[in-house]
Scaffold this active site. Structure first.
Site, mmCIF file in Angstrom:
data_model
loop_
_atom_site.group_PDB
_atom_site.id
_atom_site.type_symbol
_atom_site.label_atom_id
_atom_site.label_comp_id
_atom_site.label_asym_id
_atom_site.label_seq_id
_atom_site.Cartn_x
_atom_site.Cartn_y
_atom_site.Cartn_z
ATOM 1 N N ASP A 123 -14.682 -18.375 -5.584
ATOM 2 C CA ASP A 123 -15.321 -17.643 -5.328
ATOM 3 C C ASP A 123 -15.640 -18.084 -3.157
ATOM 4 O OD1 ASP A 123 -17.029 -19.021 -5.806
ATOM 5 O OD2 ASP A 123 -18.482 -17.900 -7.037
ATOM 6 N N ASN A 191 -22.402 -30.736 -2.108
ATOM 7 C CA ASN A 191 -21.161 -30.433 -3.176
ATOM 8 C C ASN A 191 -20.497 -29.188 -2.952
ATOM 9 O OD1 ASN A 191 -19.338 -30.840 -5.140
ATOM 10 N ND2 ASN A 191 -20.455 -29.683 -6.702
ATOM 11 N N ARG A 354 5.287 7.742 5.367
ATOM 12 C CA ARG A 354 5.204 7.212 3.568
ATOM 13 C C ARG A 354 6.017 6.257 3.367
ATOM 14 N NH1 ARG A 354 3.704 13.528 1.792
ATOM 15 N NH2 ARG A 354 3.868 12.151 -0.198
ATOM 16 N N LYS A 372 9.054 11.418 4.402
ATOM 17 C CA LYS A 372 8.341 9.755 2.895
ATOM 18 C C LYS A 372 9.871 10.384 2.909
ATOM 19 C CE LYS A 372 7.618 12.620 -0.680
ATOM 20 N NZ LYS A 372 8.701 12.984 -1.133
ATOM 21 N N HIS A 384 8.187 16.450 16.800
ATOM 22 C CA HIS A 384 7.100 16.570 16.946
ATOM 23 C C HIS A 384 7.367 17.612 15.095
ATOM 24 C CE1 HIS A 384 8.524 17.880 20.728
ATOM 25 N NE2 HIS A 384 9.017 18.353 20.141
ATOM 26 N N ALA A 401 11.072 20.560 16.984
ATOM 27 C CA ALA A 401 9.940 21.066 16.731
ATOM 28 C C ALA A 401 9.048 21.920 15.545
ATOM 29 C CB ALA A 401 9.029 21.466 18.047
#
Length: 537
Positions: A123, A191, A354, A372, A384, A401
């Site tokens: 930690d 410590n 993606r 994707k 676009h 487009a």
């Protein structure tokens, strides 16, 4: 942490806190690696093995305390050492000889591991491998039994105090805050919870530990006093950077150390030649790689193993996770993950990349474009308002487009292939699986359901029909009707339609054999006609 997630699996700078501890330890190239687990054992063990597949998972029992945790780890390490030695002896057929040649019957394979044992907590996310290496080097150089990493803080409340011997400066003991006297609580050296032990000293010291203290725990720090009693050297390496050993016990500390880690990461990259316009709004994970002359604009977040090559500009307001950005590329107001952006390419603004998007060199993914599992070749553009999924686009092609690769039939995904030097019209639907060949064109508004051969024009749209006078009849008194009336009432007697419009109307009438005047009023005005009423809504 008040969380379903174990504390050490909370993330800082793109890694879990356990990940930071493992990464620091791995830099030492240790012979053995052990991770002690207790709370949420299965989740922590799985995470540890993903980070270090060869790690020994040591289970701590219900006896609390750092001393007990290390004792469990040492037992597991010793067992591993015995197993390795037994296997080696069996391989050389000397195991029986080792038993009968005067070796200690209690430890026929030796006591266990030997040499330096490094102990650290999971930690303290800012602790790094370089600091650990310095601690180990000091341990060996001085021939210490125990070497401790310490630091000084203005308020030492809650920390164990380092009690040194006057004159020599050697460490006499470590006293936990609850057990400290008023005089010891005035000590500012604390410590850090990071140690290097000689394995034999650690083994003997752990064997005599008890829990006679204010917290009823088995303290690892008691091994320090044991080593002193044995006459071993106990020394401390004082760090001038308290944040290195700062621990996390709640989400406030998590955020504080996260911000400090990010500041350090950005400082390092700026000194290496990266421009960070606004460090206050820029976040870069520890595993990100940046080349000189990269520019990060405000609001940029780079996560995971993102890499950015020289001269690229990222941002503003861009988040990339595990994305490779080529030299000289620009990525503006974009969200991307697990994708590749080629050299000199342009992405955004407002693009969404993606996973498995690959954009070739000098390509373009423009405004309001989502991709994707798409490979877009060198110099090709999707400028676009389009979706390109499960698709391959060749080189130097242009997608019009509002185009969509219609890839899903409700059960399976299918692929669209558009060749090189192709030009597709605006508002095209490519119903996969379908291929548009090299150099082919598609007309605006087309739904492409069949392959378009190379060099061909693909067209798929209905013939247009104009219903004359519809607005004045169906929307009388509206601004549209008034505008239409003004346009038709030309003072010079000019026709309501221009020459080109009249030519097109003549062609249409010739094909249908009718004129607008021939249409009965009930057919032109009927609200039940889907070709008229529906098209105006």
């Amino acid at each position: 942490m008040k969380s379903a997630t174990p504390k050490v699996l909370h993330r800082v700078g793109g890694r879990t806190m356990l990940g930071h501890a493992v990464a620091a330890g791995q830099e030492l190239r240790p012979e053995h690696f052990a991770v002690v687990v207790r709370h949420e054992r299965d989740a922590v063990a799985a995470a540890a093995l993903e980070l270090e597949p060869g790690a020994i998972i040591a289970d701590q029992d219900e006896v609390p305390g750092t001393g007990r945790a290390v004792q469990c780890a040492l037992d597991a390490l010793d067992a591993r050492a015995h197993a390795e030695r037994a296997a080696a002896l069996a391989h050389t057929d000397t195991l029986h000889d080792a038993h009968t040649d005067g070796d200690d019957d209690d430890h026929p394979l030796g006591e266990g591991i030997e040499g330096a044992v490094v102990v650290l907590a999971s930690d303290v996310p800012l602790l790094d491998g370089a600091t650990l290496a310095e601690l180990v080097a000091a341990h060996h150089a001085d021939g210490n039994a125990v070497t401790i990493l310490t630091t000084e803080v203005a308020d030492a409340t809650g920390y164990g105090r380092i009690v040194r011997e006057p004159g020599t400066g050697e460490v006499l003991e470590i006293v936990e805050h609850k057990d400290a006297t008023p005089a010891q609580r005035e000590i500012r050296e604390i410590n850090g919870g990071v140690y290097v032990f000689d394995a034999a000293v650690l083994r003997r010291g752990l064997a005599g530990l008890g829990s006679d203290n204010a917290q009823g725990e088995v303290y690892l720090t008691d091994v320090v006093a044991f080593a002193r009693r044995e006459g071993g050297g106990v020394r401390a390496l004082l760090s001038d950077d308290p944040m290195l050993v700062e621990g996390v016990n709640d989400r406030v500390a998590l955020a504080t150390l996260g911000a400090e880690l990010n500041r350090r990461v950005l400082t390092e990259w700026m000194r290496a030649g990266v421009t960070v316009v606004d460090p206050g709004t820029t976040w870069v994970d520890v595993d990100v790689e940046l080349a000189p002359d990269v520019t990060l604009l405000p609001g940029t977040q780079l996560h995971g193993r993102t890499t950015v090559a020289e001269g690229a500009t990222i941002g503003p307001d861009t988040t990339l996770t595990d994305v490779e950005v080529g030299a000289g590329a620009t990525v503006t107001r974009t969200h991307g993950e697990r994708s590749v952006i080629g050299a000199g390419a342009a992405v955004g603004p407002f693009a969404y990349l993606r996973p498995n998007t690959v954009l070739g060199a000098k390509g373009k993914i423009g405004t309001f474009v989502e991709t994707k599992n798409a490979q877009i070749g060198e110099g090709s553009k999707v400028p676009h308002l389009s979706y390109v999924g499960d698709a391959t686009i060749g080189e130097h092609s242009n997608v019009g487009a509002a185009s969509v690769t219609v890839n899903y039939d409700g059960v399976n995904k299918h692929r669209t292939v558009i060749g090189s030097y192709a030009r597709t019209g605006a508002d095209n639907m490519f119903v996969a699986p379908v291929t548009v060949g090299d150099g082919a064109y598609t007309a605006a508004g087309s739904v492409i359901t069949r392959d378009v051969p190379p060099g061909a024009l693909g067209v798929s749209r209905a013939q247009q029909k104009n219903v004359e006078g519809w607005v004045e009849r169906r929307r009388p008194g509206t601004p549209a009707a008034e505008a239409a009336a003004r346009a038709q009432a030309r003072p010079d007697g000019a026709p309501a339609l221009g020459a080109q419009a009249q030519l097109e109307l003549g062609k249409h009438n010739a094909l249908t054999g009718a004129t607008a005047a021939d249409l009965p009023s009930d057919s032109t005005d009927s609200s039940s006609d889907p070709a008229t009423e529906g098209s105006t809504h």
